[in-house]
Design an enzyme around this catalytic site. Structure first.
Site, PDB file in Angstrom:
ATOM      1  N   TYR A 335     -25.525 -14.193 -77.217  1.00 33.53           N
ATOM      2  CA  TYR A 335     -24.319 -14.991 -76.929  1.00 33.53           C
ATOM      3  C   TYR A 335     -23.328 -14.291 -76.011  1.00 33.53           C
ATOM      4  CZ  TYR A 335     -25.766 -16.153 -81.782  1.00 33.53           C
ATOM      5  OH  TYR A 335     -26.466 -16.425 -82.921  1.00 33.53           O
ATOM      6  N   CYS A 362     -36.414  -1.551 -74.553  1.00 35.93           N
ATOM      7  CA  CYS A 362     -36.987  -1.688 -73.220  1.00 35.93           C
ATOM      8  C   CYS A 362     -36.675  -3.086 -72.691  1.00 35.93           C
ATOM      9  CB  CYS A 362     -38.483  -1.459 -73.321  1.00 35.93           C
ATOM     10  SG  CYS A 362     -39.209  -1.322 -71.711  1.00 35.93           S
ATOM     11  N   GLU A 363     -35.404  -3.283 -72.325  1.00 34.63           N
ATOM     12  CA  GLU A 363     -34.914  -4.615 -71.978  1.00 34.63           C
ATOM     13  C   GLU A 363     -33.565  -4.406 -71.286  1.00 34.63           C
ATOM     14  OE1 GLU A 363     -36.670  -7.315 -73.758  1.00 34.63           O
ATOM     15  OE2 GLU A 363     -35.451  -8.861 -72.836  1.00 34.63           O
TER      16      GLU A 363
HETATM   17  N1  LLP Z   1     -22.414 -23.196 -93.774  1.00 29.87           N
HETATM   18  C1  LLP Z   1     -23.376 -23.653 -92.961  1.00 29.87           C
HETATM   19  C2  LLP Z   1     -24.062 -24.890 -93.300  1.00 29.87           C
HETATM   20  C3  LLP Z   1     -23.714 -22.946 -91.803  1.00 29.87           C
HETATM   21  O1  LLP Z   1     -24.660 -23.427 -91.008  1.00 29.87           O
HETATM   22  C4  LLP Z   1     -23.050 -21.732 -91.514  1.00 29.87           C
HETATM   23  C5  LLP Z   1     -23.397 -20.947 -90.326  1.00 29.87           C
HETATM   24  C6  LLP Z   1     -22.066 -21.275 -92.410  1.00 29.87           C
HETATM   25  C7  LLP Z   1     -21.766 -22.037 -93.527  1.00 29.87           C
HETATM   26  C8  LLP Z   1     -21.316 -19.996 -92.220  1.00 29.87           C
HETATM   27  O2  LLP Z   1     -20.524 -19.995 -91.095  1.00 29.87           O
HETATM   28  P1  LLP Z   1     -19.509 -18.768 -90.811  1.00 29.87           P
HETATM   29  O3  LLP Z   1     -18.415 -18.869 -91.800  1.00 29.87           O
HETATM   30  O4  LLP Z   1     -20.290 -17.525 -90.950  1.00 29.87           O
HETATM   31  O5  LLP Z   1     -19.062 -19.006 -89.413  1.00 29.87           O
HETATM   32  N2  LLP Z   1     -25.721 -16.250 -85.641  1.00 29.87           N
HETATM   33  C9  LLP Z   1     -24.469 -16.805 -85.181  1.00 29.87           C
HETATM   34  C10 LLP Z   1     -23.805 -17.641 -86.252  1.00 29.87           C
HETATM   35  C11 LLP Z   1     -24.661 -18.776 -86.741  1.00 29.87           C
HETATM   36  C12 LLP Z   1     -23.991 -19.535 -87.852  1.00 29.87           C
HETATM   37  C13 LLP Z   1     -24.906 -20.512 -88.469  1.00 29.87           C
HETATM   38  N3  LLP Z   1     -24.362 -21.251 -89.565  1.00 29.87           N
HETATM   39  C14 LLP Z   1     -23.558 -15.666 -84.703  1.00 29.87           C
HETATM   40  O6  LLP Z   1     -23.967 -14.527 -84.743  1.00 29.87           O
HETATM   41  O7  LLP Z   1     -22.455 -15.933 -84.254  1.00 29.87           O
END
Ligand code: LLP
Length: 433
Positions: A335, A362-363
């Site tokens: 991201y 390696c990227e």
């Molecule tokens: N509830 C549901 C249904 C979700 O899909 C998510 C996150 C959360 C709660 C928690 O959201 P938070 O409070 O952590 O924002 N890998 C990405 C984030 C993907 C989030 C997916 N769903 C990153 O590193 O930014």
């Protein structure tokens, strides 16, 4: 001075997390190393709990979203703090079961759960399953019927809200793989269908509009849409929604540029909307659920690395390479996420050098921080990248067969390993020789 409130500098000019000298932690446990401040995780859990008490008279439950960081340790903390858990796969559910987490407080998500995952959830008495689509609904009803149980469910609704965040983590709009839409009648039809089924009990509504969101408005709009939909279900189907799950997504401070709204504020504004629409539509105030992940663990985590080769390419760029990278933190390559970093053994020194911190994979895209300001780095320094507690370890990989780092939790000046460092033996354990 730092993006996280629990970081300070001691008399040796070393970075301190909780009451622990990070240079000592790096020496004792090796690098790369994830470090978590347990007190801060607990404090963040309590902010949400207290907001439920304050704005909903305690009529709700905070679910920690395990995708941010799922370990036996985080389940233990969440349980001790009285939180429930959002899990999104059989693997996360398995960890919860093994950790002895109360199953009635588990909410099982996922846009394509398998029959095996649903069987596992029903068999273990998972409190709620957040059903994503009609195929899953029918499969689940059959599984529950075969076991002679009625499974509590809610559906994931796309409220049609466009949250202003990275397109990969925006999920509330109609063009999303998650859930069912309101605009085209899909959401209404699936409740109607479930209402007629014998072995599911659709007692709630769920939405999640995205992640790392910095405005209150989209949360309020989503709550309004959801409450009005609850009103429609009552008026048209006689179906009373008892639980409203408003998801997670609260933004955090990764760098000085970020200005997150205090979490209590979001909840206050959203609660006003919920109460207003409830009164207007003649509804009871539902039991409120929310699912913060990032905002509970991200600010409490840092990653420590050791600086290796430094390459000053005159008039181009200065690369500072460290002994980790996209394997332990893939968020830049995914991201272009920004982080703040500090040289832990020179924590109070002025950041006078513009550098790019590179990983060891390696990227070419294996970067941790692009054009960041640091105190002049030297080989052997300890570099701390801040706010890495969420979506770092949980998204880590073994690319280039690099073992995943250990996680150490610090509390009251004491440090303990909560996830062991992977070994080369771990890396080959599934290879058939
Ligand atoms: N509830 C549901 C249904 C979700 O899909 C998510 C996150 C959360 C709660 C928690 O959201 P938070 O409070 O952590 O924002 N890998 C990405 C984030 C993907 C989030 C997916 N769903 C990153 O590193 O930014």
């Amino acid at each position: 001075m730092f993006v996280s409130e629990d970081l300070s500098v001691n008399e040796k000019n070393h970075l301190v997390i909780g009451s622990n000298d990070t240079v000592e932690l790096a020496k004792e446990f090796g690098t790369p190393l994830y470090v978590l401040d347990e007190e801060l995780i607990r404090k963040n859990c309590r902010i949400y709990k207290e907001a439920i008490d304050k704005y909903y008279d305690g009529n709700g439950l905070v679910l920690y979203a395990n995708k941010a960081l799922c370990t036996a340790y985080t389940f233990k903390i969440a349980q001790e703090e009285g939180l429930g858990g959002d899990v999104v796969s059989g693997g996360e559910l398995y960890t919860a079961i093994k950790a002895g987490f109360p199953m009635d407080k588990i909410y099982f998500h996922g846009n394509n759960k398998t029959a095996e995952e649903l069987e596992m959830a029903v068999e273990n008495g998972v409190g709620h399953i957040i059903v994503d689509n009609i195929y899953e609904l029918e499969m689940l009803n059959e599984i529950a019927k075969a076991r002679g149980v009625v499974q509590n469910i809610m559906f994931r609704i796309k409220p049609g809200i466009d949250a202003h965040t990275h397109s990969y983590i925006r999920t509330g709009q109609i063009d999303s793989k998650f859930g069912v839409a309101l605009e085209n009648g899909e959401a209404f039809e699936i409740y109607e269908r479930a209402h007629m089924m014998s072995n599911v009990n659709p007692d709630g509504l769920h939405c999640h509009i995205g992640s790392n969101i910095f405005d209150v408005d989209p949360f309020c709009e989503a709550a309004e849409v959801m409450m009005n939909f609850a009103g429609d279900l009552k008026d048209r189907l006689g179906l009373e929604i008892k639980k409203l799950n408003l998801g997670g997504g609260y933004g955090i401070m990764y760098t000085e540029k970020d200005d997150p709204v205090p979490y209590d504020e979001y909840i206050k504004h959203v609660s006003e909307v919920v109460k207003t629409i409830a009164a207007k539509r003649g509804l009871n105030i539902p039991f409120i659920l929310m699912e913060p992940g990032r905002s509970i663990v991200a600010p409490a985590g840092i990653t420590l690395y050791t600086v290796g080769g430094i390459k000053d390419i005159k008039n181009v760029r200065k690369y500072v390479s460290v002994d980790g990278g996209m394997g332990d933190n893939p968020r830049y390559i995914l991201y272009e996420s920004e982080y703040a970093a500090v040289i832990a053994n020179k924590a109070g020194d002025a950041p006078t050098d513009k550098v790019t911190v590179a990983g060891k994979c390696c990227e070419s895209g294996d970067i941790l921080l692009n054009d960041t300001m640091l105190a002049p780095a030297e080989v052997g320094d300890t570099l701390a990248v801040l706010a890495t507690g969420a979506y770092n370890y949980s998204m880590a990989s073994n690319y280039n067969r690099i073992p995943r780092p250990a996680i150490v939790a610090v509390s009251g000046g004491k440090a303990k390993v909560v996830v062991k460092r992977e070994t080369y033996e771990d890396l080959i354990k599934n290879d058939v020789f």
